[in-house]
Design a protein around this motif. Structure first.
Motif, PDB file in Angstrom:
ATOM      1  N   LEU A  68       0.701  -1.315   0.041  1.00 58.72           N
ATOM      2  CA  LEU A  68       0.088  -0.046   0.052  1.00 58.72           C
ATOM      3  C   LEU A  68       0.836   1.326  -0.129  1.00 58.72           C
ATOM      4  N   ALA A  69       1.928   1.258   0.763  1.00 56.51           N
ATOM      5  CA  ALA A  69       2.943   2.471   0.807  1.00 56.51           C
ATOM      6  C   ALA A  69       3.530   2.544  -0.563  1.00 56.51           C
ATOM      7  N   SER A  70       3.649   1.458  -1.222  1.00 62.31           N
ATOM      8  CA  SER A  70       4.600   1.567  -2.520  1.00 62.31           C
ATOM      9  C   SER A  70       3.609   2.208  -3.698  1.00 62.31           C
ATOM     10  N   LEU A  71       2.254   1.696  -3.607  1.00 64.36           N
ATOM     11  CA  LEU A  71       1.338   2.202  -4.241  1.00 64.36           C
ATOM     12  C   LEU A  71       0.962   3.686  -4.172  1.00 64.36           C
ATOM     13  N   ALA A  72       0.993   3.955  -2.953  1.00 63.95           N
ATOM     14  CA  ALA A  72       0.628   5.564  -2.560  1.00 63.95           C
ATOM     15  C   ALA A  72       2.092   6.255  -3.159  1.00 63.95           C
ATOM     16  N   LEU A  73       3.085   5.604  -3.252  1.00 62.88           N
ATOM     17  CA  LEU A  73       4.230   6.253  -3.726  1.00 62.88           C
ATOM     18  C   LEU A  73       4.277   6.414  -5.345  1.00 62.88           C
ATOM     19  N   VAL A  74       3.600   5.455  -5.910  1.00 60.92           N
ATOM     20  CA  VAL A  74       3.544   5.410  -7.287  1.00 60.92           C
ATOM     21  C   VAL A  74       2.584   6.838  -7.851  1.00 60.92           C
ATOM     22  N   ILE A  75       1.641   6.845  -6.720  1.00 54.91           N
ATOM     23  CA  ILE A  75       0.375   7.855  -7.375  1.00 54.91           C
ATOM     24  C   ILE A  75       1.371   9.235  -6.874  1.00 54.91           C
ATOM     25  N   VAL A  76       1.986   9.422  -5.746  1.00 53.31           N
ATOM     26  CA  VAL A  76       2.732  10.643  -5.480  1.00 53.31           C
ATOM     27  C   VAL A  76       3.851  10.834  -6.550  1.00 53.31           C
ATOM     28  N   GLY A  77       4.450   9.603  -6.945  1.00 54.57           N
ATOM     29  CA  GLY A  77       5.512  10.030  -7.989  1.00 54.57           C
ATOM     30  C   GLY A  77       5.119  10.596  -9.478  1.00 54.57           C
ATOM     31  N   PHE A  78       3.937   9.689  -9.810  1.00 45.46           N
ATOM     32  CA  PHE A  78       3.158  10.200 -10.973  1.00 45.46           C
ATOM     33  C   PHE A  78       2.459  11.414 -10.900  1.00 45.46           C
ATOM     34  N   SER A  79       2.118  11.969  -9.779  1.00 50.28           N
ATOM     35  CA  SER A  79       1.309  13.142  -9.723  1.00 50.28           C
ATOM     36  C   SER A  79       2.350  14.392  -9.553  1.00 50.28           C
ATOM     37  N   ASN A  80       3.418  14.155  -8.930  1.00 48.77           N
ATOM     38  CA  ASN A  80       4.521  15.023  -8.937  1.00 48.77           C
ATOM     39  C   ASN A  80       5.639  14.870  -9.931  1.00 48.77           C
ATOM     40  N   ARG A  81       5.362  14.372 -10.943  1.00 49.01           N
ATOM     41  CA  ARG A  81       6.676  13.928 -11.916  1.00 49.01           C
ATOM     42  C   ARG A  81       7.593  15.091 -12.257  1.00 49.01           C
ATOM     43  N   GLU A  83       8.798  17.173 -10.220  1.00 46.45           N
ATOM     44  CA  GLU A  83       9.486  17.649  -8.689  1.00 46.45           C
ATOM     45  C   GLU A  83      10.800  16.547  -9.009  1.00 46.45           C
ATOM     46  N   PRO A  84      11.729  17.150  -8.178  1.00 44.88           N
ATOM     47  CA  PRO A  84      13.039  16.078  -8.137  1.00 44.88           C
ATOM     48  C   PRO A  84      12.621  15.033  -7.219  1.00 44.88           C
ATOM     49  N   GLY A  85      13.183  13.701  -7.911  1.00 46.44           N
ATOM     50  CA  GLY A  85      12.991  12.588  -6.866  1.00 46.44           C
ATOM     51  C   GLY A  85      11.719  11.976  -7.494  1.00 46.44           C
ATOM     52  N   ALA A  86      10.862  12.497  -8.123  1.00 53.06           N
ATOM     53  CA  ALA A  86       9.638  12.102  -8.444  1.00 53.06           C
ATOM     54  C   ALA A  86       9.738  10.517  -9.451  1.00 53.06           C
ATOM     55  N   ALA A  88      12.341   8.601  -9.377  1.00 54.09           N
ATOM     56  CA  ALA A  88      12.801   7.647  -8.626  1.00 54.09           C
ATOM     57  C   ALA A  88      11.745   6.990  -7.669  1.00 54.09           C
ATOM     58  N   THR A  89      11.006   8.020  -7.207  1.00 53.26           N
ATOM     59  CA  THR A  89       9.727   7.550  -6.423  1.00 53.26           C
ATOM     60  C   THR A  89       8.705   6.649  -6.699  1.00 53.26           C
ATOM     61  N   LEU A  90       8.530   7.050  -8.280  1.00 54.93           N
ATOM     62  CA  LEU A  90       7.494   6.412  -8.972  1.00 54.93           C
ATOM     63  C   LEU A  90       8.127   4.939  -9.305  1.00 54.93           C
ATOM     64  N   ALA A  91       9.382   4.978  -9.796  1.00 55.23           N
ATOM     65  CA  ALA A  91      10.039   3.619 -10.090  1.00 55.23           C
ATOM     66  C   ALA A  91      10.234   2.511  -9.139  1.00 55.23           C
ATOM     67  N   GLY A  92      10.620   3.405  -7.941  1.00 57.31           N
ATOM     68  CA  GLY A  92      10.813   2.328  -6.656  1.00 57.31           C
ATOM     69  C   GLY A  92       9.332   1.533  -6.317  1.00 57.31           C
ATOM     70  N   GLY A  93       8.315   2.419  -6.490  1.00 57.13           N
ATOM     71  CA  GLY A  93       7.009   1.928  -6.107  1.00 57.13           C
ATOM     72  C   GLY A  93       6.525   1.025  -7.175  1.00 57.13           C
ATOM     73  N   LEU A  94       6.834   1.154  -8.460  1.00 54.52           N
ATOM     74  CA  LEU A  94       6.434  -0.021  -9.200  1.00 54.52           C
ATOM     75  C   LEU A  94       7.363  -1.081  -9.323  1.00 54.52           C
ATOM     76  N   ILE A  95       8.714  -0.902  -9.145  1.00 54.79           N
ATOM     77  CA  ILE A  95       9.404  -2.116  -8.970  1.00 54.79           C
ATOM     78  C   ILE A  95       8.910  -2.988  -7.641  1.00 54.79           C
ATOM     79  N   TYR A  96       8.696  -2.522  -6.604  1.00 54.90           N
ATOM     80  CA  TYR A  96       8.308  -3.197  -5.539  1.00 54.90           C
ATOM     81  C   TYR A  96       6.975  -3.776  -5.988  1.00 54.90           C
ATOM     82  N   VAL A  97       5.831  -3.329  -6.464  1.00 51.46           N
ATOM     83  CA  VAL A  97       4.632  -3.526  -6.836  1.00 51.46           C
ATOM     84  C   VAL A  97       4.571  -4.839  -7.461  1.00 51.46           C
ATOM     85  N   ALA A  98       5.372  -4.693  -8.638  1.00 56.87           N
ATOM     86  CA  ALA A  98       5.547  -5.920  -9.722  1.00 56.87           C
ATOM     87  C   ALA A  98       6.658  -6.941  -9.224  1.00 56.87           C
ATOM     88  N   GLY A  99       7.717  -6.568  -8.896  1.00 55.75           N
ATOM     89  CA  GLY A  99       8.624  -7.507  -8.372  1.00 55.75           C
ATOM     90  C   GLY A  99       8.580  -8.275  -7.141  1.00 55.75           C
TER      91      GLY A  99
END
Length: 116
Positions: A68-81, A83-86, A88-99
């Motif tokens: 759930l935290a990773s999914l929230a980070l995907v949303i945060v990363g996508f909505s703030n794409r 911004e700096p670090g967005a 990485a936040t999006l990629a990290g969340g997606l990697i966890y959810v998929a992997g």
């Protein structure tokens, strides 16, 4: 979203990923090796015991909470794409959810079918 909440999500997801990664490492490095050394029927029985134990343990809240935290980070990363670090936040969340999440769920389904 405010920065303290994003920071908490990042920390929770990072700690959860570390805990789960350690569990998966131990499982693949030690438990699977030990199961391969014993009789097939005993290995299936031991694996069934492990599965029933893990479903009633702290693993499940950490597993789903990190997802759930990773999914929230995907949303945060996508909505703030922008911004700096967005990214990485999006990629990290997606990697966890998929992997971790999807692979674990699919592996559980495949294992359950193979045992039957």
């Amino acid at each position: 979203m405010n920065q303290p909440l994003i920071t908490c999500l990042l920390w929770f997801a990072a700690i959860g990923c570390g805990l789960l990664g350690g569990l998966y490492f131990a499982f693949s490095a030690f438990i699977m090796t030990a199961l391969s050394r014993i009789d097939h029927e005993q290995a299936v029985s031991a694996m069934n015991s492990i599965n029933s134990t893990i479903l009633k343990s702290l693993f499940m809240p950490v597993f789903y909470g990190t997802t759930l935290a990773s999914l929230a980070l995907v949303i945060v990363g996508f909505s703030n794409r922008s911004e700096p670090g967005a990214v990485a936040t999006l990629a990290g969340g997606l990697i966890y959810v998929a992997g971790m999440f999807l692979c674990t769920i699919l592996l559980i389904d495949v294992t359950a079918i193979a045992i039957q």
